[in-house]
Design an enzyme around this catalytic site. Sequence first.
Site, short mmCIF file in Angstrom:
data_model
loop_
_atom_site.label_atom_id
_atom_site.label_comp_id
_atom_site.label_asym_id
_atom_site.label_seq_id
_atom_site.Cartn_x
_atom_site.Cartn_y
_atom_site.Cartn_z
N LYS A 66 -19.93 53.70 37.91
CA LYS A 66 -20.64 54.18 39.11
C LYS A 66 -19.82 54.06 40.39
CE LYS A 66 -25.26 53.67 37.26
NZ LYS A 66 -26.50 52.91 37.18
N ALA A 127 -23.77 42.38 41.11
CA ALA A 127 -23.16 42.99 42.31
C ALA A 127 -22.32 44.20 41.94
CB ALA A 127 -22.32 41.94 43.05
N GLY A 129 -22.34 48.54 40.54
CA GLY A 129 -22.77 49.82 41.09
C GLY A 129 -24.28 49.95 41.20
N ARG A 151 -22.08 36.51 38.97
CA ARG A 151 -21.13 35.69 38.20
C ARG A 151 -19.83 35.51 38.97
NH1 ARG A 151 -19.40 38.27 32.55
NH2 ARG A 151 -18.71 39.92 33.97
N GLU A 154 -17.18 36.25 44.64
CA GLU A 154 -16.54 37.10 45.67
C GLU A 154 -17.19 38.48 45.72
OE1 GLU A 154 -14.00 35.80 43.00
OE2 GLU A 154 -14.88 34.11 44.09
N GLY A 245 -37.60 47.96 33.03
CA GLY A 245 -36.52 48.87 33.43
C GLY A 245 -36.81 50.35 33.25
P1 ATR Z 1 -23.50 48.81 36.76
O1 ATR Z 1 -23.00 50.16 37.11
O2 ATR Z 1 -24.54 48.86 35.67
O3 ATR Z 1 -23.95 48.01 37.95
P2 ATR Z 1 -21.05 47.33 36.78
O4 ATR Z 1 -20.67 47.99 38.06
O5 ATR Z 1 -20.04 47.22 35.69
O6 ATR Z 1 -22.28 48.06 36.09
O7 ATR Z 1 -21.62 45.87 37.18
C1 ATR Z 1 -22.03 44.96 36.20
C2 ATR Z 1 -22.61 43.72 36.86
O8 ATR Z 1 -23.13 42.87 35.81
C3 ATR Z 1 -21.62 42.89 37.64
O9 ATR Z 1 -22.31 42.26 38.71
C4 ATR Z 1 -21.19 41.85 36.60
O10 ATR Z 1 -20.72 40.63 37.17
P3 ATR Z 1 -19.16 40.44 37.63
O11 ATR Z 1 -19.05 41.01 39.02
O12 ATR Z 1 -18.93 38.99 37.57
O13 ATR Z 1 -18.33 41.21 36.61
C5 ATR Z 1 -22.52 41.58 35.91
N1 ATR Z 1 -22.38 41.03 34.54
C6 ATR Z 1 -21.91 41.66 33.44
N2 ATR Z 1 -21.94 40.84 32.36
C7 ATR Z 1 -22.47 39.65 32.80
C8 ATR Z 1 -22.75 38.38 32.17
N3 ATR Z 1 -22.53 38.18 30.87
N4 ATR Z 1 -23.25 37.39 32.95
C9 ATR Z 1 -23.49 37.59 34.26
N5 ATR Z 1 -23.24 38.75 34.91
C10 ATR Z 1 -22.74 39.76 34.20
#
Ligand code: ATR
Length: 279
Positions: A66, A127, A129, A151, A154, A245
């Site tokens: 995204k 955090a 898309g 997670r 930053e 969802g």
């Molecule tokens: P989307 O478009 O669905 O938002 P994305 O941009 O890839 O997908 O974002 C995924 C989010 O899920 C991120 O905030 C990611 O955390 P990081 O910034 O640390 O990567 C979070 N995420 C994915 N797997 C996770 C996990 N096992 N535990 C906690 N947060 C997770």
Amino acid sequence: MTNTYGILAYPAGHSLSPVVFNAAFKEIGVDAQYGVFEIPENELSKFIVEARQEPIAGLSVSLPYKKEILRYIDVLDEDAKKIGAVNTVVNKGGFLYGYNTDFVGAVEALREVFSDLKNVNAVIFGAGGASRAVVYGILKNGGKVSCIVNRTKENAEKLAKEFSEMFGVEIVGLGTTDEKKSGNVFINTSSIWTLNKDIDFSEIGKYFSDEYLKNFECFMEIAYNPLITPLIKKAQELDKKYITGDKMFFCQAVKQFEILTDKKAPKDVMQKVLEQNLV
Ligand code: ATR
């Protein structure tokens, strides 16, 4: 000529967009097909080059693209620009137009519990898309976001700063839910359950403690496959309100269908097919 649409994601198997869109095309007699473009990151550029030339009329964009898709967009809608993420792409003669319908979906889903968004004070988990669209939708409609927890701390701090400046509010970015900062609705925007289908309900304590979750009135998920995620199950156990969802998915899909096809979406059929396919 049959118009081709599809979902661009990696992985893409969780998406119900293909069944919902194909049923909608059939219902209103549009000569179109909606497929799955499960493209790994190292093939994204090549895919976009081909998508511009091949008769791909439009795309739904999902995780993890995204934000990344932005650099391929030629004309960016104003909301999508502010959000910094695109989930809808229209191909007009090789030019890619980018939109975001997630924020509309998030707002409509929240209205299931909060008729006035001004009563929303959200803690956002994630955090990426999707998180950007949820935060934007709440703030644009007069609601509050007290903090973004992620997670990678930053990423939460960066997002919190960006939207605090955009709306003249104060959002805090945190790395863990242990750092107390509460609200009335806890929204999971992360791909935690989508990427880790084997996470068992008993493991939810590793991510969020009962003590923390008890602070909230309501829980919202943006992932819908499976519908009852560990967070929703916990909300049921704690006897709290919850928004699954499918609500956000449905509302964003209706808006997306109308942008992609320039036709009114057959909502009843889309809702029925979605319900039949939810697990
Ligand atoms: P989307 O478009 O669905 O938002 P994305 O941009 O890839 O997908 O974002 C995924 C989010 O899920 C991120 O905030 C990611 O955390 P990081 O910034 O640390 O990567 C979070 N995420 C994915 N797997 C996770 C996990 N096992 N535990 C906690 N947060 C997770």
